[in-house]
Scaffold this motif. Structure first.
Motif, mmCIF file in Angstrom:
data_model
loop_
_atom_site.group_PDB
_atom_site.id
_atom_site.type_symbol
_atom_site.label_atom_id
_atom_site.label_comp_id
_atom_site.label_asym_id
_atom_site.label_seq_id
_atom_site.Cartn_x
_atom_site.Cartn_y
_atom_site.Cartn_z
ATOM 1 N N THR A 75 -37.884 22.264 46.027
ATOM 2 C CA THR A 75 -36.959 22.619 44.940
ATOM 3 C C THR A 75 -36.046 21.453 44.600
ATOM 4 O O THR A 75 -35.756 21.201 43.417
ATOM 5 C CB THR A 75 -36.128 23.852 45.339
ATOM 6 N N VAL A 85 -42.074 24.687 38.688
ATOM 7 C CA VAL A 85 -43.169 24.705 39.670
ATOM 8 C C VAL A 85 -44.516 24.581 38.965
ATOM 9 O O VAL A 85 -45.343 23.731 39.308
ATOM 10 C CB VAL A 85 -43.126 26.004 40.507
ATOM 11 N N LYS A 114 -48.534 26.770 45.978
ATOM 12 C CA LYS A 114 -48.973 27.609 44.859
ATOM 13 C C LYS A 114 -49.049 29.067 45.287
ATOM 14 O O LYS A 114 -48.558 29.970 44.589
ATOM 15 C CB LYS A 114 -50.348 27.155 44.363
ATOM 16 N N TYR A 117 -45.598 30.549 45.895
ATOM 17 C CA TYR A 117 -44.903 30.798 44.626
ATOM 18 C C TYR A 117 -45.459 32.042 43.948
ATOM 19 O O TYR A 117 -44.701 32.880 43.443
ATOM 20 C CB TYR A 117 -45.024 29.592 43.700
ATOM 21 N N ILE A 295 -39.771 26.114 48.673
ATOM 22 C CA ILE A 295 -39.172 26.705 47.471
ATOM 23 C C ILE A 295 -37.929 27.508 47.840
ATOM 24 O O ILE A 295 -37.967 28.352 48.744
ATOM 25 C CB ILE A 295 -40.201 27.615 46.771
ATOM 26 N N ALA A 297 -36.207 30.399 47.083
ATOM 27 C CA ALA A 297 -36.508 31.628 46.341
ATOM 28 C C ALA A 297 -35.258 32.392 45.933
ATOM 29 O O ALA A 297 -35.357 33.368 45.182
ATOM 30 C CB ALA A 297 -37.417 32.523 47.182
ATOM 31 N N LEU A 307 -38.268 27.940 38.477
ATOM 32 C CA LEU A 307 -39.135 29.009 38.982
ATOM 33 C C LEU A 307 -39.747 29.851 37.874
ATOM 34 O O LEU A 307 -40.409 30.851 38.151
ATOM 35 C CB LEU A 307 -38.352 29.918 39.936
#
Length: 897
Positions: A75, A85, A114, A117, A295, A297, A307
């Motif tokens: 991030t 992303v 990937k 995410y 990431i 989140a 995101l």
């Protein structure tokens, strides 16, 4: 004391600022700048100011991972270069113009990011919608401002992220993550004031408060026992949540008790004013995020731009056609979110197995009793033994708190195992008119394979990833071939049961049939060719048999009609006696008891027996190999149709006679080398970089296939090095024959049958290259309404016709007629404006400047680099345009925008 020598800055000033912000090491700075210079030389667009900072970020990311010197989170990198992303992943794909720009190590890291995410994206949107159904937007004034809906969302989401990160090792497991989210929701709903809640949650919490089962801790009780007791005495909320989301109640309760409660104890979460303190969970999550370096989140809560999905959403949330005319009365099928699709698949599997049991049925017991040697005890013992092994391996992969979840899934697999076994035996009884299956039912490998296949179906049903669509299969840590390691099973042995398994279980979903077919392809293309596979011994025995025969018999005849009538018994009890000569003793069949010797026969030398399993395997390999070759050929060489049979002959010859080249390698590696070798000897200008760039665009391909090829023991390199040092050296004499006046006899093209796994309800494309499909009538459903087939996603089309429904206006038929009549013109126009050709890899950095990668042939000295590049791209575009004109069956006409 003198000052230390100043650091020599590498690159432009803004590059230095970016490196400083990300705290990257000197080695990363230096190598990242060199990588950037190399990319800029290959593609000038990357050096322009608009792309410069993004390219620096990608180079730093690649090098930091390769050197194991990652000093920043993913991030933080995205924030520094102002990319999302999805945009970053797409840009990284565009930057990977060389085979060696992005290593397999980086590919693996990107794949993990990937998948994580996609799961987080799907879960957050499900979480947000669910909270909207639970909480009032504007609660009554008696609720303090501290308990606003924003604070509630923040508490819930960060607690879930912390729980997911601490107790779940497989973070891309969508189903387990969602079950954990439901546990978090249940816990917080019980802590919430009833005045904040909508029905039916408000009534449930009010009743629990009156009964004293919520928010009334008793002295002397631990949090664990107190929370567990609350769940036992008050399951109303978790029942509502599970019913709303078609989730199995027993599984969620198991997750609650075995994983969520231990998390609460370890995290030390303390309730304050009805909700845990945000600062406590924030601090713990921050530590976890910085440790994982991936990431953040939490930013989903702020709708942070890093995101957000791209314009073409990489999470593929909407996969249904849009309505053409809002005034038309047509039943609209709502799009399935990844979570809903996963829950539906699981519910359908459970409903299939509701009538099955954990023990052999009475019918199976009868089959066991009819055997010369009763297999019942060994079967039960095997099932019990593998339960302990599976439970242990599952906990090791997912997390120690999830062992019981693994046990639940294994038991579902056991139910499916007994159900399919019974169906197989009934079919064999009808086919052979016998009931004694002693030899088959006492075969350990058969049972292990059948059980492993049943458990794999369960695991794949639960393991559906958030990024999966109908045409892809995303891998997780528990994906096939993980099951082979758990059961200590060879891939070639597992392959033998797949086709019979699909035929024996008619209620398998389309997704599961395609998954098993994908497993079969994985086995045929590489897994069965690994060192230690029984396949090599079978081939060796077959070659010995051919050597002793009067007329050597090929391993398999490629163009013979392919009959899908072999059963598991045929394959697991193979080899069988050759049908050419009748032996005087009884035949070896599925019903022959293992302890009864054949009748006495004259002592004559016996030829090694022909293997049915090997013959069928090779036929399937040839079919798979030719399909892939034909697809790649159409992409690259459609204007040289005479070359396809030559390439196929070399390809097939290698698989049959130089099969050692397949050891620890991939089918597609041999395919690409065969194509390159024939083009070379026929003086057709097709370079490896063009082959590889086209190969990357095919379905179900992995970049590791051409980036990492076995050269010799424990030494790997690119496919070009493999061609030069291994393939060409082994087949040079054979390849040169194609340039002579007497080339080798051409191998017949395999007969392509209809797939035995064809799902009857799949949409069918109308021929002639139009974007028109015929699909069975389907309707939305909920599992609570009864057992129906799941709603299948229809193709993305502008016109949708469902026979049996009101069609609307006659204009639709006119549009369809126009599409059919104008298809040829549309194809020609699309070719004239330049069809989408595979973008050639711009430069292979391990190539010698000005030479071809395989034989060192130089360009004409008078050609400039620009002229060489222009000629190369023009040649590729011409090939692709001709392909578009000829490929009427596989190319759809341009859609109206």
């Amino acid at each position: 004391m003198c000052d230390a020598f100043p650091r020599v800055e590498v690159g432009e000033a803004d590059f230095v600022v970016l490196c400083d912000a990300l705290k990257v090491s000197e080695s990363v700075r230096e190598k990242a700048w060199k990588t950037y210079e190399s990319l800029s030389a290959a593609d000038g667009a990357l050096a322009c100011n608009t792309k410069k900072k993004e390219t620096w970020g990608v180079c730093i990311f690649i090098v930091a991972i390769d050197l194991d010197e990652v000093t920043f989170t993913f991030t933080e990198l995205l924030k520094s270069i102002k990319m999302s992303v999805c945009t970053f992943f797409q840009f990284l794909k565009e930057v990977d113009v060389n085979m060696d720009t992005v290593s397999t190590k980086v590919d693996s890291t990107v794949s993990r990011l990937k998948k994580k995410y996609d799961v987080l994206f799907a879960l957050y949107h499900k979480f947000e919608r669910t909270c909207g159904l639970i909480y009032l937007e504007q609660p009554s004034s008696e609720i303090s401002a501290e308990l606003s809906s924003v604070l509630v969302l923040k508490n819930y989401w960060i607690t879930f992220l912390l729980a997911k990160g601490k107790v779940l090792q497989v973070e891309d497991d969508l189903v387990i993550s969602f079950q954990l989210l439901l546990c978090v929701l249940d816990y917080f709903i019980k802590l919430s004031p009833p005045a904040m809640l909508k029905e039916p949650y408000k009534s449930s919490v009010s009743a629990a408060t009156v009964n004293g089962s919520a928010r009334t801790p008793r002295r002397g009780q631990s949090r664990s026992s107190r929370t567990a007791k609350q769940l036992d005495t008050d399951t109303k909320i978790i029942e509502i949540l599970c019913k709303e989301h078609d989730c199995n109640l027993d599984e969620v309760k198991n997750v609650y008790l075995t994983s969520f409660i231990p998390f609460l104890n370890s995290a030390g979460i303390v309730a304050s004013n009805g909700l845990p303190e945000v600062e406590v969970i924030l601090k713990q999550y921050d530590e976890l995020y910085l440790k994982n370096k991936d990431i953040d989140a939490r930013l989903f809560l702020n709708r942070d731009e890093t995101l957000q999905p791209a314009v073409i959403a990489c999470s593929q949330l909407e996969r249904t056609p849009l309505k053409n005319n809002p005034d038309e009365e047509i039943n609209i099928i709502l799009p399935q979110t990844p979570v809903r699709a996963a829950m539906n698949n699981i519910q359908q599997l459970i409903m299939i197995l509701n009538s099955a049991t954990d023990k052999p049925s009475d019918t199976l017991i009868k089959y066991f009793n009819n055997c010369t040697v009763n297999p019942k005890d060994s079967i039960l013992k095997r099932v019990e033994s593998f339960e302990h092994i599976f439970k242990k391996k599952f906990a090791e992969a997912v997390g120690q708190g999830w062992a019981e979840i693994g046990s639940q899934r294994y038991k579902l697999g056991v139910r499916l195992y007994y159900r399919v076994m019974e169906s197989m035996l009934k079919s064999e009884e009808e086919r052979l008119s016998v009931q004694n299956f002693s030899k088959l039912l006492n075969d350990n490998i058969f049972h292990t394979s059948l059980l492993a296949c049943a458990v794999e179906v369960v695991m794949a049903t639960y393991g559906r990833n958030a990024s999966q669509s109908d045409s892809t299969s995303a891998e997780t840590d528990l994906s096939f071939p993980w099951i082979l390691n758990v059961f200590d099973l060879k891939a070639f042995d597992f392959y033998k049961v797949i086709e019979s398994f699909i035929r024996a279980e008619p209620n398998l979903t389309r997704e599961m049939i395609k998954h098993l077919e994908h497993c079969e392809h994985r086995i045929m293309e590489s897994l069965a060719w690994q060192s230690g596979s029984p396949l090599f011994d079978l081939i060796k025995q077959s070659k010995e048999r051919e050597g002793q025969a009067d007329q050597p018999e090929p391993t398999s005849t490629p163009n013979a009609p392919f009959q899908h009538n072999h059963t598991a018994a045929d394959l697991y009890l193979s080899p069988v006696k050759s049908p050419k000569k009748k032996a005087s003793g009884p035949p070896l069949s599925a019903t022959s008891p293992p302890d009864v010797p054949p009748a006495a026969t004259p002592q004559t030398p016996q030829k090694p027996q022909k293997s049915t399993s090997l013959s069928l395997f090779y036929k399937k390999v040839y079919l798979l190999a030719y399909r892939r070759l034909h697809t790649l050929f159409l992409h690259l060489l459609s204007d040289h149709p005479d070359l396809e049979p030559l390439i196929w002959t070399l390809f097939q010859h290698t698989l049959q006679n130089e099969y050692e080249l397949m050891r620890d390698r991939h089918l597609d590696q041999i395919m690409m080398c065969s194509m390159y070798g024939i083009c070379k000897v026929k003086n057709v200008d097709l370079r490896f970089k063009i082959i590889v760039s086209a190969y990357k665009e095919l379905c179900n391909t992995n970049q590791e296939t051409f980036k990492r090829v076995l050269i010799r023991e424990e030494q790997y390199d690119s496919i070009i090095v493999f061609y030069n040092l291994v393939f060409m050296q082994k087949l040079k004499t054979n390849i040169l024959q194609y340039a002579s006046s007497r080339p080798p006899t051409l191998s017949p093209i395999p007969h392509i049958p209809r797939s035995p796994y064809q799902f009857s309800n799949s949409p069918r494309r109308v021929p002639a290259g139009n974007n028109i499909y015929i699909s069975p009538l389907k309707s939305p459903y909920k599992f609570s309404d009864g057992f129906q087939s799941p709603t299948k996603m229809t193709p993305r089309s502008r016109i949708l016709v469902s026979i049996g429904e009101s069609f609307g206006t006659s204009e639709k038929f006119q549009k369809i007629n126009q599409m059919l009549c104008n298809s040829e013109g549309q194809l020609k126009r699309s070719a004239e404006v330049g069809a989408a050709a595979p973008k050639p890899l711009k430069r292979l950095r391990f190539d010698i400047e000005g030479t071809d990668e395989a034989d060192g042939s130089k360009h004409l000295p008078q050609e400039s680099k620009f002229q060489q590049k222009l000629a190369e791209m023009t040649s590729t575009r011409t090939r692709m345009q001709k392909q578009k004109l000829n490929d009427g069956n596989d190319t759809s006409a341009s859609e109206e925008k």
